[in-house]
Design an enzyme around this catalytic site. Structure first.
Site, PDB file in Angstrom:
ATOM      1  N   CYS A   1      48.121  44.813  27.166  1.00 47.64           N
ATOM      2  CA  CYS A   1      48.507  43.850  28.210  1.00 47.64           C
ATOM      3  C   CYS A   1      49.311  42.675  27.660  1.00 47.64           C
ATOM      4  O   CYS A   1      49.956  41.955  28.418  1.00 47.64           O
ATOM      5  CB  CYS A   1      47.277  43.345  28.955  1.00 47.64           C
ATOM      6  SG  CYS A   1      46.405  44.660  29.802  1.00 47.64           S
TER       7      CYS A   1
ATOM      8  N   HIS B   1      48.384  36.402  33.018  1.00 45.51           N
ATOM      9  CA  HIS B   1      48.208  37.853  33.085  1.00 45.51           C
ATOM     10  C   HIS B   1      47.401  38.170  34.342  1.00 45.51           C
ATOM     11  O   HIS B   1      46.387  37.514  34.621  1.00 45.51           O
ATOM     12  CB  HIS B   1      47.472  38.336  31.832  1.00 45.51           C
ATOM     13  CG  HIS B   1      47.175  39.797  31.861  1.00 45.51           C
ATOM     14  ND1 HIS B   1      48.091  40.726  32.285  1.00 45.51           N
ATOM     15  CD2 HIS B   1      46.058  40.490  31.527  1.00 45.51           C
ATOM     16  CE1 HIS B   1      47.554  41.932  32.212  1.00 45.51           C
ATOM     17  NE2 HIS B   1      46.323  41.818  31.757  1.00 45.51           N
TER      18      HIS B   1
ATOM     19  N   ASN C   1      46.376  45.373  38.046  1.00 47.26           N
ATOM     20  CA  ASN C   1      46.664  45.037  36.645  1.00 47.26           C
ATOM     21  C   ASN C   1      47.718  46.009  36.122  1.00 47.26           C
ATOM     22  O   ASN C   1      47.425  47.180  35.892  1.00 47.26           O
ATOM     23  CB  ASN C   1      45.372  45.126  35.817  1.00 47.26           C
ATOM     24  CG  ASN C   1      45.596  44.762  34.352  1.00 47.26           C
ATOM     25  OD1 ASN C   1      46.739  44.654  33.894  1.00 47.26           O
ATOM     26  ND2 ASN C   1      44.514  44.590  33.613  1.00 47.26           N
TER      27      ASN C   1
HETATM   28  N1  COA Z   1      33.084  49.961  43.318  1.00 54.05           N
HETATM   29  C1  COA Z   1      31.797  49.740  43.595  1.00 54.05           C
HETATM   30  N2  COA Z   1      30.891  49.470  42.644  1.00 54.05           N
HETATM   31  C2  COA Z   1      31.324  49.436  41.372  1.00 54.05           C
HETATM   32  C3  COA Z   1      32.655  49.658  41.017  1.00 54.05           C
HETATM   33  C4  COA Z   1      33.560  49.937  42.064  1.00 54.05           C
HETATM   34  N3  COA Z   1      34.859  50.152  41.837  1.00 54.05           N
HETATM   35  N4  COA Z   1      32.806  49.548  39.682  1.00 54.05           N
HETATM   36  C5  COA Z   1      31.573  49.248  39.200  1.00 54.05           C
HETATM   37  N5  COA Z   1      30.684  49.193  40.223  1.00 54.05           N
HETATM   38  C6  COA Z   1      29.264  48.871  40.161  1.00 54.05           C
HETATM   39  C7  COA Z   1      28.645  49.156  38.829  1.00 54.05           C
HETATM   40  O1  COA Z   1      28.287  50.517  38.725  1.00 54.05           O
HETATM   41  C8  COA Z   1      27.459  48.237  38.837  1.00 54.05           C
HETATM   42  O2  COA Z   1      26.433  48.839  39.591  1.00 54.05           O
HETATM   43  P1  COA Z   1      24.886  48.686  39.149  1.00 54.05           P
HETATM   44  O3  COA Z   1      24.613  47.199  39.244  1.00 54.05           O
HETATM   45  O4  COA Z   1      24.181  49.498  40.166  1.00 54.05           O
HETATM   46  O5  COA Z   1      24.807  49.226  37.765  1.00 54.05           O
HETATM   47  C9  COA Z   1      27.940  47.020  39.630  1.00 54.05           C
HETATM   48  O6  COA Z   1      29.091  47.472  40.370  1.00 54.05           O
HETATM   49  C10 COA Z   1      28.326  45.840  38.760  1.00 54.05           C
HETATM   50  O7  COA Z   1      29.145  46.300  37.711  1.00 54.05           O
HETATM   51  P2  COA Z   1      29.750  45.324  36.640  1.00 54.05           P
HETATM   52  O8  COA Z   1      30.582  46.120  35.685  1.00 54.05           O
HETATM   53  O9  COA Z   1      28.665  44.446  36.103  1.00 54.05           O
HETATM   54  O10 COA Z   1      30.681  44.454  37.588  1.00 54.05           O
HETATM   55  P3  COA Z   1      31.526  43.167  37.233  1.00 54.05           P
HETATM   56  O11 COA Z   1      31.186  42.087  38.160  1.00 54.05           O
HETATM   57  O12 COA Z   1      31.537  42.872  35.757  1.00 54.05           O
HETATM   58  O13 COA Z   1      32.983  43.640  37.612  1.00 54.05           O
HETATM   59  C11 COA Z   1      34.995  44.358  36.514  1.00 54.05           C
HETATM   60  C12 COA Z   1      33.587  44.714  36.921  1.00 54.05           C
HETATM   61  C13 COA Z   1      35.605  45.526  35.776  1.00 54.05           C
HETATM   62  C14 COA Z   1      35.797  44.065  37.771  1.00 54.05           C
HETATM   63  C15 COA Z   1      34.947  43.088  35.616  1.00 54.05           C
HETATM   64  O14 COA Z   1      34.010  43.253  34.588  1.00 54.05           O
HETATM   65  C16 COA Z   1      36.267  42.784  35.007  1.00 54.05           C
HETATM   66  O15 COA Z   1      37.225  42.479  35.705  1.00 54.05           O
HETATM   67  N6  COA Z   1      36.367  42.819  33.670  1.00 54.05           N
HETATM   68  C17 COA Z   1      37.566  42.523  32.973  1.00 54.05           C
HETATM   69  C18 COA Z   1      38.478  43.670  33.147  1.00 54.05           C
HETATM   70  C19 COA Z   1      39.846  43.375  32.697  1.00 54.05           C
HETATM   71  O16 COA Z   1      40.428  42.443  33.156  1.00 54.05           O
HETATM   72  N7  COA Z   1      40.359  44.220  31.821  1.00 54.05           N
HETATM   73  C20 COA Z   1      41.655  44.165  31.398  1.00 54.05           C
HETATM   74  C21 COA Z   1      41.867  43.033  30.477  1.00 54.05           C
HETATM   75  S1  COA Z   1      43.539  43.035  30.114  1.00 54.05           S
END
Ligand code: COA
Length: 317
Positions: A113, A244, A274
Site C-alpha cells: 500500500c 491512505h 482499499n
Molecule cells: N462481515 C461480517 N462479519 C465479519 C466480517 C464481514 N465481512 N469480517 C469479519 N467478521 C466478523 C468476524 O468473524 C468476527 O466475528 P466473531 O466476533 O464472531 O469472531 C467479528 O466480525 C469481528 O471481527 P474483527 O476482525 O475483530 O473485526 P474488526 O472490528 O477488527 O474489523 C477489519 C475488521 C478488517 C475491518 C479491521 O480489523 C481493519 O480494518 N483492519 C485493518 C485492515 C487494513 O486496513 N489493512 C490494510 C492496511 S494497508
C-alpha cells in the site's frame, strides 16, 4: 537548488462497481457491518482481461493531458504495485512500451500500500538530481485478482484502480519532503503468496486485521508528525490530509489524534475501497479534480501497508 513539483495528476477506475449489497449475495456479510467497521460502501473491480497496466495507462494519459504533455516527454517511470501483470518485465516497462517513450528508465516498486509513497519519493529525487525532467510516479492495482472471494474478512476491503502524478522541475519546492520506512519483522501480519516461496498460500491476501489496525494508526500518526517536524510545521498549517484509504476508522482516528477536522481530509474509501498503492494518488486526483485542492495548498500524503512499509510526503501543490 532544484526542486520538483506536481505538474498534474490523473486517475482511473474500472467501470464495474461492486456494492456492499452485491457482496451480501456472495458472502456471509452485511452492508451494515462493512460500513460500520470500514466506511466502505462500494468499490470498482477490473473487467475480465483488464490488467494493472491497462488501468495505469488510463491514469497516466489523464495526468499527461492535464499537464499538456505528450507521452514522449516522460523520461522516468516509477510504478508502485503489488499486483503486477507479469513477474517480469516489470509494470513500468510494460507501460513504457504503451506510451512509446522507449529507452527511459522504468521500474516498479513492490511496497504494497506504500507503493505510491515510495514511487513519489524516488521520482522526486531523480528530478531534484537533474536526472529526469518529467517523471511519472504511479500507483495501480488489480487486487481483485489476488482476493479470496470466499474470505469475508478481506474480500470486503480490497479493490482495483490507478492513480498517477507527473513531476517536473521547479524553482520553488513542490515536494517539500518525503519520509519512507519499513519493518520486515511484521511481514506475517499482512502478506500475499504467489511468489516463489511455495510454503505460503498461493495469491490470496492473508491479514491479521486487528493487529494491522492498531499498528497502522500509531505508525501513521508518527509518520505525519515526522513530516511536520522536518518542516517546522504544526498540523494546523495543513490545507489537506490525503491519507491512505484503507478504512474510514483508521483515517478518523489519525485525524483525531492530529486534531485535524475531517473537513480537511480527502476521503474516497467509501467509493473506492482499499486500492493499495493506487489509493493515495487516486484520492489526490479526486481532490484536485473536484476543486477542493488548489494550487499553493499544503498537503500531507501518507500510506501504510504490508511489509510493514509506510511513508509520508509534505507537498506544496
Ligand atoms: N462481515 C461480517 N462479519 C465479519 C466480517 C464481514 N465481512 N469480517 C469479519 N467478521 C466478523 C468476524 O468473524 C468476527 O466475528 P466473531 O466476533 O464472531 O469472531 C467479528 O466480525 C469481528 O471481527 P474483527 O476482525 O475483530 O473485526 P474488526 O472490528 O477488527 O474489523 C477489519 C475488521 C478488517 C475491518 C479491521 O480489523 C481493519 O480494518 N483492519 C485493518 C485492515 C487494513 O486496513 N489493512 C490494510 C492496511 S494497508
Amino acid at each position: 537548488m532544484r526542486y520538483s513539483r506536481i505538474a498534474a495528476t490523473g486517475s482511473y477506475l474500472p467501470a464495474k462497481v461492486l456494492t456492499n449489497f452485491d457482496l451480501e449475495k456472495m458472502l456471509s456479510t452485511s452492508d451494515e457491518w462493512i460500513r460500520e467497521r470500514t466506511g466502505i460502501e462500494r468499490r470498482h473491480i477490473a473487467a475480465d482481461g483488464q490488467t494493472t497496466v491497462d488501468l495505469a495507462e488510463h491514469a497516466v494519459r489523464a495526468a499527461l493531458d492535464a499537464a499538456g504533455c505528450k507521452p514522449e516527454d516522460v523520461d522516468l517511470i516509477v510504478f508502485g504495485t503489488t499486483t503486477p501483470d507479469l513477474l517480469f518485465p516489470n509494470c513500468g516497462v510494460l507501460l513504457q512500451a504503451r506510451l512509446g517513450c522507449r529507452g527511459v528508465p522504468a521500474f516498479s516498486v513492490e511496497t504494497a500500500c506504500s507503493g505510491f509513497m515510495y514511487a513519489l519519493s524516488i521520482a522526486d529525487k531523480f528530478v531534484r538530481a537533474g536526472e529526469a525532467k518529467r517523471a511519472l510516479a504511479i500507483g495501480a492495482e488489480t487486487l481483485s485478482r489476488i482476493t479470496d472471494w470466499t474470505d469475508r474478512s478481506t474480500a470486503v476491503l480490497f479493490a482495483d484502480g490507478a492513480g498517477a502524478v507527473l513531476l517536473e522541475p521547479a524553482e520553488a519546492p513542490g515536494i517539500l519532503s518525503t519520509h519512507l520506512h519499513a519493518d520486515g519483522a511484521y511481514s506475517n501480519l499482512l502478506y500475499s503468496g504467489g511468489g516463489t516461496d511455495l510454503s505460503k498460500p498461493r495469491r490470496a491476501i492473508t491479514m491479521t486485521g486487528n493487529d494491522v489496525f492498531k499498528i497502522a494508526v500509531n505508525t501513521l500518526c508518527k509518520s505525519i508528525e515526522e513530516a511536520l517536524v522536518a518542516n517546522g510545521l504544526q498540523a494546523t498549517a495543513l490545507d489537506w490530509l490525503v491519507p491512505h484509504q484503507a478504512n474510514l476508522r483508521i483515517i478518523q482516528a489519525t485525524a483525531r489524534r492530529l486534531d485535524l477536522p475531517m473537513e480537511r481530509v480527502i476521503t474516497t474509501v467509501q467509493d473506492h475501497g482499499n486500492t493499495s498503492a493506487a489509493s493515495v494518488p487516486l484520492a489526490l486526483d479526486v481532490g484536485v479534480r473536484s476543486g477542493k485542492i488548489r494550487r499553493g495548498d499544503l498537503i500531507l500524503l501518507e500510506a501504510f501497508g504490508g511489509g510493514f512499509t509506510w511513508g509520508s510526503a509534505l507537498i506544496r501543490y
